[in-house]
Write a protein that holds these residues in place. Structure first.
Motif, mmCIF file in Angstrom:
data_model
loop_
_atom_site.group_PDB
_atom_site.id
_atom_site.type_symbol
_atom_site.label_atom_id
_atom_site.label_comp_id
_atom_site.label_asym_id
_atom_site.label_seq_id
_atom_site.Cartn_x
_atom_site.Cartn_y
_atom_site.Cartn_z
ATOM 1 N N GLY A 119 -0.435 3.945 -0.453
ATOM 2 C CA GLY A 119 0.460 4.076 0.697
ATOM 3 C C GLY A 119 1.661 3.152 0.595
ATOM 4 N N GLU A 120 1.441 1.928 0.072
ATOM 5 C CA GLU A 120 2.541 0.989 -0.127
ATOM 6 C C GLU A 120 3.524 1.511 -1.184
ATOM 7 N N VAL A 121 2.987 2.059 -2.278
ATOM 8 C CA VAL A 121 3.849 2.594 -3.334
ATOM 9 C C VAL A 121 4.670 3.770 -2.798
ATOM 10 N N VAL A 122 4.040 4.664 -2.044
ATOM 11 C CA VAL A 122 4.760 5.807 -1.478
ATOM 12 C C VAL A 122 5.865 5.323 -0.551
ATOM 13 N N MET A 123 5.601 4.280 0.223
ATOM 14 C CA MET A 123 6.620 3.734 1.119
ATOM 15 C C MET A 123 7.806 3.182 0.322
ATOM 16 N N ARG A 124 7.514 2.544 -0.821
ATOM 17 C CA ARG A 124 8.580 1.973 -1.653
ATOM 18 C C ARG A 124 9.441 3.061 -2.288
#
Length: 573
Positions: A119-124
């Motif tokens: 989820g953090e990678v997708v947000m980035r």
């Protein structure tokens, strides 16, 4: 040359730090423990500032952010978010560059990671188009159980951002992912849609592709691939065909029994919507019907690669309606069932001639039998792959033996055959047994530019018999201008089987004698020097068999197979 320090190492700590003011030195000498701790902290911070200032002169620190970003893009591998963590911890400048570039995070997106981290990678990735790529090996990783919930996170909330949607796995895994796809906002950025089911092809293991996915607006779609899937052709017709006019690659293979194969008429209507199509692959995806005879021609001006795998009647009917002037790669794979009609082979070759561009120049022809398949390659000697490939797959030896004369006779309608100079052939006697000398003669009369024949590990004895009879007849006629088959023939590459070498030597002598040249017996002498006895007996056996119109008393060497093709050598004609 190394420089020497004016201060000896042993005196280093005895020399006062002249760069420090005297007042600071007096303060240090008179300070208590607490004051010394404060001074120590002050000096350490001063050294930190000095180090930072010194680092500004390093090569890496002098590079512009754009150059560093290019280096990072080269270092970061696909689905490798670990290296991003390492880069972001080198210094504050690198961390800022890494965190602010969404393309790096898109490239590093790995669905086997933890749910929170994905989820953090997708947000980035911010708002850049996403790549979703899952293959069968991802599910076997230690954290393979994370894939489905992580993919569902993206397909449920961000499918409209997807540029690539490539899923390969077993039917249950794929269906769970497809169910989570949110098509409410369409797929305006999607360029590639690929669903590949690796489960065994039985009804319980098919992948059911929902109609809502195929009917979703995908205006930028350039590649569609469905393997071992159950889907609605009507959904493709009314959905993708209506919205995706930029499609360049279409691959539909292994259509399951639950998906009725489309008719030739419906497929032609679908293909008309794809004027930019360059690559078309269809495996068991078409069914011919009585009303398909009047199907109009489909013009695919940019089509360069066409692969079709189906029954002989279906392949024939489809090739007859395709006009592809840019075609340079044609593969036709014909199934053994249903059994072709008596004229089916000739009609297939005629359809191939119709679809192959007239300007195509081919210099090599390869006919080989391998693992129950008869393979015909037509190409150029310097090309990495053949221009035309025809495979008769899984035909029984009896059926293939009965049909092979039709194959040889019908092939000559293909015009690029006329420019062939190299002929590679490897056929067992069980396949070649029904070919009469006149059939090979008819075939050779259409490829009379051949200068090199390469006999593989299954040498076609009847082909050599046809050349022998032709040379023998020319030798008896003693004409000033003998009419030999393959007048340009200069080299024959043959097997190390002595009987074949003797046979070829006899053909060479007869052709040379018919042309008024001195005969050579060098090969026979070589056989004698190597201790091969009974040359006269072998010679008489070959003459008796080659001139026998029937098929009795076939020598055992005719059915022999050479396991190592590297031992095949050249013999000059």
């Amino acid at each position: 040359m190394a420089t020497t320090n004016s201060i000896a190492d042993s005196q280093l700590y005895e020399v006062p730090p002249v760069t420090l003011p005297d007042e600071l030195l007096r303060t240090i000498l008179l300070a208590n423990v607490a004051q010394l701790d404060y001074i120590h902290t002050f000096l350490r911070l001063a050294m930190l500032h000095v180090s930072r200032q010194r680092n500004t002169f390093a090569v890496a620190a002098c590079l512009p952010p754009e150059v560093l970003l290019l280096i990072f893009e080269h270092v970061v591998g696909v689905k490798d978010s670990t290296i991003l963590r390492v880069l972001s911890q080198v210094c504050g400048r690198w961390r800022a560059i890494v965190l602010e570039d969404p393309l790096l995070w898109r490239k590093a997106l790995n669905f086997t990671g933890g749910h929170k981290w994905v989820g953090e990678v997708v947000m980035r990735t911010k708002k850049v188009p996403l790549w979703i790529g899952i293959n069968q090996y991802d599910f076997t990783e230690d954290y393979g159980e994370n894939i489905i919930p992580n993919v569902n996170l993206v397909t449920g909330k961000h499918f409209s951002r997807c540029a690539i949607f490539d899923i390969e796995g077993h039917s249950g895994e794929i269906e769970e992912i497809l169910e989570s796809v949110n098509t409410n906002y369409g797929a305006p950025l999607l360029r590639s849609l690929s669903i590949r089911n690796i489960s065994c092809s039985v009804q319980e293991h098919v992948v059911n592709v929902p109609d809502r996915l195929l009917k979703t607006s995908m205006p930028r779609l350039t590649s569609l691939r469905l393997e071992r899937c159950a889907f609605s052709w009507d959904a493709i017709h009314t959905g993708i065909a209506s919205h995706s006019h930029s499609l360049k690659s279409l691959c539909i293979s292994n259509v399951c029994d639950t998906t009725p194969a489309t008719t030739l008429s419906e497929l032609s209507l679908i293909l008309e919507f794809f004027p930019l199509l360059e690559d078309l692959r269809l495996q068991d995806a078409i069914s011919t019907m009585a009303g398909d005879n009047g199907t109009t021609e489909v013009a695919l001006q940019r089509l360069s690669s066409l692969h079709i795998w189906s029954s002989i009647d279906t392949c024939t009917a489809f090739l007859a309606i395709v006009c592809a002037p840019s075609l340079v790669d044609l593969a036709v794979d014909v199934n053994a069932t249903p059994e072709p009609s008596p004229g089916g082979v000739h009609e297939l070759m005629t359809s191939i001639q119709l679809v192959v561009p007239s300007h195509l120049v081919c210099t090599s022809l390869d006919i080989a039998h391998n693992s129950g398949c008869l393979i015909i390659w037509l190409g150029h000697g310097r090309a990495p792959k053949p221009f035309v490939e025809v495979t008769l797959r899984d035909w029984a030896p009896r059926l293939l033996g009965d049909r092979f004369p039709d194959v040889i006779t019908s092939m000559v309608v293909i015009q690029p055959l006329r420019s062939v100079q190299e002929f590679y052939v490897s056929l067992p006697y069980s396949v070649e047994r029904q070919v009469a000398a006149e059939t090979w003669r008819h075939f050779f009369s259409h490829i009379n530019r051949v200068s090199h024949i390469h006999l593989g590990n299954r040498p076609p004895a009847l082909l050599l018999r046809a050349l022998y009879l032709d040379a023998h007849m020319a030798h008896l006629q003693r004409s000033d201008e003998p009419h030999l088959l393959l007048p340009s023939l200069a080299k024959i590459s043959l097997t190390p089987i002595y009987e074949y070498r003797v046979f070829v030597d006899m053909i060479v002598d007869l052709r040379a004698s018919a042309a008024g040249l001195l005969t050579t017996r060098t090969l026979l002498q070589q056989c004698a020097d190597e201790g091969f006895a009974d040359l006269d007996a072998i010679h008489n056996q070959i003459v008796a068999w080659a001139t026998n119109a029937g098929d009795t008393a076939v020598p055992d060497w005719v059915t022999r197979v050479v396991e190592d093709e590297s031992s095949i050598g050249d013999f000059e004609d």
